[in-house]
Design a protein around this motif. Structure first.
Motif, PDB file in Angstrom:
ATOM      1  N   TRP A   1       0.862  -1.189   0.000  1.00  0.00           N
ATOM      2  CA  TRP A   1       0.000   0.000   0.000  1.00  0.00           C
ATOM      3  C   TRP A   1       0.896   1.236   0.000  1.00  0.00           C
ATOM      4  O   TRP A   1       1.871   1.304   0.758  1.00  0.00           O
ATOM      5  CB  TRP A   1      -0.910   0.034   1.224  1.00  0.00           C
ATOM      6  N   PHE A   2       0.532   2.186  -0.820  1.00  0.00           N
ATOM      7  CA  PHE A   2       1.210   3.467  -0.896  1.00  0.00           C
ATOM      8  C   PHE A   2       0.157   4.560  -0.782  1.00  0.00           C
ATOM      9  O   PHE A   2      -1.033   4.302  -0.914  1.00  0.00           O
ATOM     10  CB  PHE A   2       1.950   3.603  -2.241  1.00  0.00           C
ATOM     11  N   ARG A   3       0.620   5.774  -0.545  1.00  0.00           N
ATOM     12  CA  ARG A   3      -0.314   6.898  -0.513  1.00  0.00           C
ATOM     13  C   ARG A   3       0.350   8.139  -1.089  1.00  0.00           C
ATOM     14  O   ARG A   3       1.578   8.262  -1.082  1.00  0.00           O
ATOM     15  CB  ARG A   3      -0.802   7.165   0.908  1.00  0.00           C
ATOM     16  N   GLN A   4      -0.498   9.032  -1.563  1.00  0.00           N
ATOM     17  CA  GLN A   4      -0.008  10.284  -2.121  1.00  0.00           C
ATOM     18  C   GLN A   4      -0.943  11.401  -1.710  1.00  0.00           C
ATOM     19  O   GLN A   4      -2.127  11.390  -2.056  1.00  0.00           O
ATOM     20  CB  GLN A   4       0.095  10.219  -3.640  1.00  0.00           C
ATOM     21  N   ALA A   5      -0.387  12.341  -0.967  1.00  0.00           N
ATOM     22  CA  ALA A   5      -1.132  13.527  -0.547  1.00  0.00           C
ATOM     23  C   ALA A   5      -0.934  14.630  -1.585  1.00  0.00           C
ATOM     24  O   ALA A   5       0.050  14.614  -2.330  1.00  0.00           O
ATOM     25  CB  ALA A   5      -0.641  13.978   0.821  1.00  0.00           C
ATOM     26  N   PRO A   6      -1.846  15.593  -1.634  1.00  0.00           N
ATOM     27  CA  PRO A   6      -1.720  16.676  -2.610  1.00  0.00           C
ATOM     28  C   PRO A   6      -0.386  17.400  -2.483  1.00  0.00           C
ATOM     29  O   PRO A   6       0.028  17.767  -1.378  1.00  0.00           O
ATOM     30  CB  PRO A   6      -2.889  17.604  -2.261  1.00  0.00           C
ATOM     31  N   GLY A   7       0.293  17.564  -3.597  1.00  0.00           N
ATOM     32  CA  GLY A   7       1.552  18.280  -3.602  1.00  0.00           C
ATOM     33  C   GLY A   7       2.736  17.499  -3.074  1.00  0.00           C
ATOM     34  O   GLY A   7       3.841  18.044  -2.964  1.00  0.00           O
ATOM     35  N   LYS A   8       2.534  16.229  -2.765  1.00  0.00           N
ATOM     36  CA  LYS A   8       3.616  15.410  -2.218  1.00  0.00           C
ATOM     37  C   LYS A   8       3.858  14.201  -3.105  1.00  0.00           C
ATOM     38  O   LYS A   8       3.020  13.815  -3.910  1.00  0.00           O
ATOM     39  CB  LYS A   8       3.280  14.967  -0.796  1.00  0.00           C
ATOM     40  N   GLU A   9       5.030  13.599  -2.925  1.00  0.00           N
ATOM     41  CA  GLU A   9       5.349  12.399  -3.684  1.00  0.00           C
ATOM     42  C   GLU A   9       4.616  11.190  -3.081  1.00  0.00           C
ATOM     43  O   GLU A   9       4.262  11.185  -1.900  1.00  0.00           O
ATOM     44  CB  GLU A   9       6.862  12.159  -3.659  1.00  0.00           C
ATOM     45  N   ARG A  10       4.459  10.181  -3.914  1.00  0.00           N
ATOM     46  CA  ARG A  10       3.881   8.932  -3.438  1.00  0.00           C
ATOM     47  C   ARG A  10       4.818   8.309  -2.418  1.00  0.00           C
ATOM     48  O   ARG A  10       6.037   8.250  -2.644  1.00  0.00           O
ATOM     49  CB  ARG A  10       3.645   7.976  -4.601  1.00  0.00           C
ATOM     50  N   GLU A  11       4.279   7.821  -1.305  1.00  0.00           N
ATOM     51  CA  GLU A  11       5.115   7.243  -0.269  1.00  0.00           C
ATOM     52  C   GLU A  11       4.629   5.859   0.142  1.00  0.00           C
ATOM     53  O   GLU A  11       3.437   5.546   0.074  1.00  0.00           O
ATOM     54  CB  GLU A  11       5.155   8.158   0.967  1.00  0.00           C
ATOM     55  N   PHE A  12       5.577   5.072   0.570  1.00  0.00           N
ATOM     56  CA  PHE A  12       5.305   3.719   1.052  1.00  0.00           C
ATOM     57  C   PHE A  12       4.522   3.768   2.352  1.00  0.00           C
ATOM     58  O   PHE A  12       4.797   4.605   3.222  1.00  0.00           O
ATOM     59  CB  PHE A  12       6.630   2.995   1.259  1.00  0.00           C
ATOM     60  N   VAL A  13       3.562   2.863   2.492  1.00  0.00           N
ATOM     61  CA  VAL A  13       2.787   2.752   3.725  1.00  0.00           C
ATOM     62  C   VAL A  13       3.030   1.399   4.388  1.00  0.00           C
ATOM     63  O   VAL A  13       3.410   1.328   5.551  1.00  0.00           O
ATOM     64  CB  VAL A  13       1.279   2.940   3.454  1.00  0.00           C
ATOM     65  N   ALA A  14       2.799   0.318   3.646  1.00  0.00           N
ATOM     66  CA  ALA A  14       2.912  -1.017   4.222  1.00  0.00           C
ATOM     67  C   ALA A  14       3.062  -2.035   3.104  1.00  0.00           C
ATOM     68  O   ALA A  14       2.673  -1.777   1.964  1.00  0.00           O
ATOM     69  CB  ALA A  14       1.686  -1.351   5.063  1.00  0.00           C
ATOM     70  N   ALA A  15       3.634  -3.197   3.448  1.00  0.00           N
ATOM     71  CA  ALA A  15       3.773  -4.276   2.481  1.00  0.00           C
ATOM     72  C   ALA A  15       3.691  -5.611   3.191  1.00  0.00           C
ATOM     73  O   ALA A  15       4.014  -5.720   4.382  1.00  0.00           O
ATOM     74  CB  ALA A  15       5.079  -4.157   1.710  1.00  0.00           C
ATOM     75  N   ILE A  16       3.279  -6.620   2.439  1.00  0.00           N
ATOM     76  CA  ILE A  16       3.171  -7.974   2.974  1.00  0.00           C
ATOM     77  C   ILE A  16       3.744  -8.938   1.945  1.00  0.00           C
ATOM     78  O   ILE A  16       3.510  -8.798   0.739  1.00  0.00           O
ATOM     79  CB  ILE A  16       1.707  -8.295   3.338  1.00  0.00           C
ATOM     80  N   SER A  17       4.488  -9.918   2.422  1.00  0.00           N
ATOM     81  CA  SER A  17       5.154 -10.861   1.527  1.00  0.00           C
ATOM     82  C   SER A  17       4.171 -11.858   0.944  1.00  0.00           C
ATOM     83  O   SER A  17       3.007 -11.935   1.356  1.00  0.00           O
ATOM     84  CB  SER A  17       6.251 -11.599   2.293  1.00  0.00           C
ATOM     85  N   ARG A  18       4.660 -12.645  -0.018  1.00  0.00           N
ATOM     86  CA  ARG A  18       3.839 -13.687  -0.633  1.00  0.00           C
ATOM     87  C   ARG A  18       3.220 -14.599   0.422  1.00  0.00           C
ATOM     88  O   ARG A  18       2.039 -14.952   0.347  1.00  0.00           O
ATOM     89  CB  ARG A  18       4.700 -14.553  -1.533  1.00  0.00           C
ATOM     90  N   SER A  19       4.042 -14.995   1.374  1.00  0.00           N
ATOM     91  CA  SER A  19       3.586 -15.953   2.380  1.00  0.00           C
ATOM     92  C   SER A  19       2.659 -15.329   3.406  1.00  0.00           C
ATOM     93  O   SER A  19       1.936 -16.039   4.098  1.00  0.00           O
ATOM     94  CB  SER A  19       4.794 -16.547   3.097  1.00  0.00           C
ATOM     95  N   GLY A  20       2.712 -13.998   3.501  1.00  0.00           N
ATOM     96  CA  GLY A  20       1.951 -13.317   4.534  1.00  0.00           C
ATOM     97  C   GLY A  20       2.675 -13.251   5.862  1.00  0.00           C
ATOM     98  O   GLY A  20       2.196 -12.614   6.798  1.00  0.00           O
ATOM     99  N   ILE A  21       3.847 -13.890   5.920  1.00  0.00           N
ATOM    100  CA  ILE A  21       4.581 -13.937   7.182  1.00  0.00           C
ATOM    101  C   ILE A  21       5.307 -12.619   7.447  1.00  0.00           C
ATOM    102  O   ILE A  21       5.359 -12.144   8.573  1.00  0.00           O
ATOM    103  CB  ILE A  21       5.569 -15.113   7.167  1.00  0.00           C
ATOM    104  N   ASN A  22       5.885 -12.067   6.393  1.00  0.00           N
ATOM    105  CA  ASN A  22       6.668 -10.836   6.555  1.00  0.00           C
ATOM    106  C   ASN A  22       5.849  -9.611   6.192  1.00  0.00           C
ATOM    107  O   ASN A  22       5.192  -9.577   5.152  1.00  0.00           O
ATOM    108  CB  ASN A  22       7.909 -10.890   5.671  1.00  0.00           C
ATOM    109  N   THR A  23       5.912  -8.634   7.079  1.00  0.00           N
ATOM    110  CA  THR A  23       5.282  -7.349   6.810  1.00  0.00           C
ATOM    111  C   THR A  23       6.249  -6.240   7.173  1.00  0.00           C
ATOM    112  O   THR A  23       7.181  -6.442   7.964  1.00  0.00           O
ATOM    113  CB  THR A  23       3.992  -7.158   7.637  1.00  0.00           C
ATOM    114  N   GLN A  24       6.058  -5.085   6.574  1.00  0.00           N
ATOM    115  CA  GLN A  24       6.799  -3.917   7.003  1.00  0.00           C
ATOM    116  C   GLN A  24       5.926  -2.681   6.846  1.00  0.00           C
ATOM    117  O   GLN A  24       4.990  -2.679   6.028  1.00  0.00           O
ATOM    118  CB  GLN A  24       8.124  -3.755   6.276  1.00  0.00           C
TER     119      GLN A  24
END
Length: 125
Positions: free
Chosen positions: A36-59
């Motif tokens: 998941w990423f997000r972009q606010a008005p006037g700002k660059e797109r930024e990383f929010v969260a990620a989950i691995s294929r297995s679902g075990i790893n998140t950041q």
């Protein structure tokens, strides 16, 4: 073709919660890590969260750690972002993305292969 369709955005007061959903089609979902990423008005797109294929790893981005939770349901080809204790600074368009890496998760948006069209989240103070 590959489609990622986000839903669940809306207007919420500060301190409230929203759950974003992303429905995937046209790809072997279990072969992709999701982000998941997000972009606010006037700002660059930024990383929010990620989950691995297995679902075990998140950041998570530091700004959302402890408030947001990413999860996936492979049988339904869905990825979710549970957002709690929302703040006005969380206001942005939120995008779902798919990455075909073998292991782990990625933060750079350039690592992701497919993107959804986005869903608006607005947090009022």
């Amino acid at each position: 073709q590959v489609q990622l369709v986000e839903s669940g955005g809306g207007l919420v007061q500060a301190g409230g919660s929203l759950r974003l959903s992303c429905a995937a089609s046209g790809l072997i979902f279990r072969m992709y890590s999701m982000g998941w990423f997000r972009q606010a008005p006037g700002k660059e797109r930024e990383f929010v969260a990620a989950i691995s294929r297995s679902g075990i790893n998140t950041q998570y981005a530091d700004s959302v750690k402890g408030r947001f939770t990413i999860s996936r349901h492979d049988a339904n080809k869905m990825v979710y972002l549970q957002m709690n204790t929302l703040e006005p600074a969380d206001t942005a368009v939120y995008y779902c993305a798919a990455d075909d890496r073998l292991r782990g998760t990625a933060r750079p948006s350039s690592d992701y292969d497919y993107w959804g069209q986005g869903t608006q989240v607005t947090v009022s103070s």
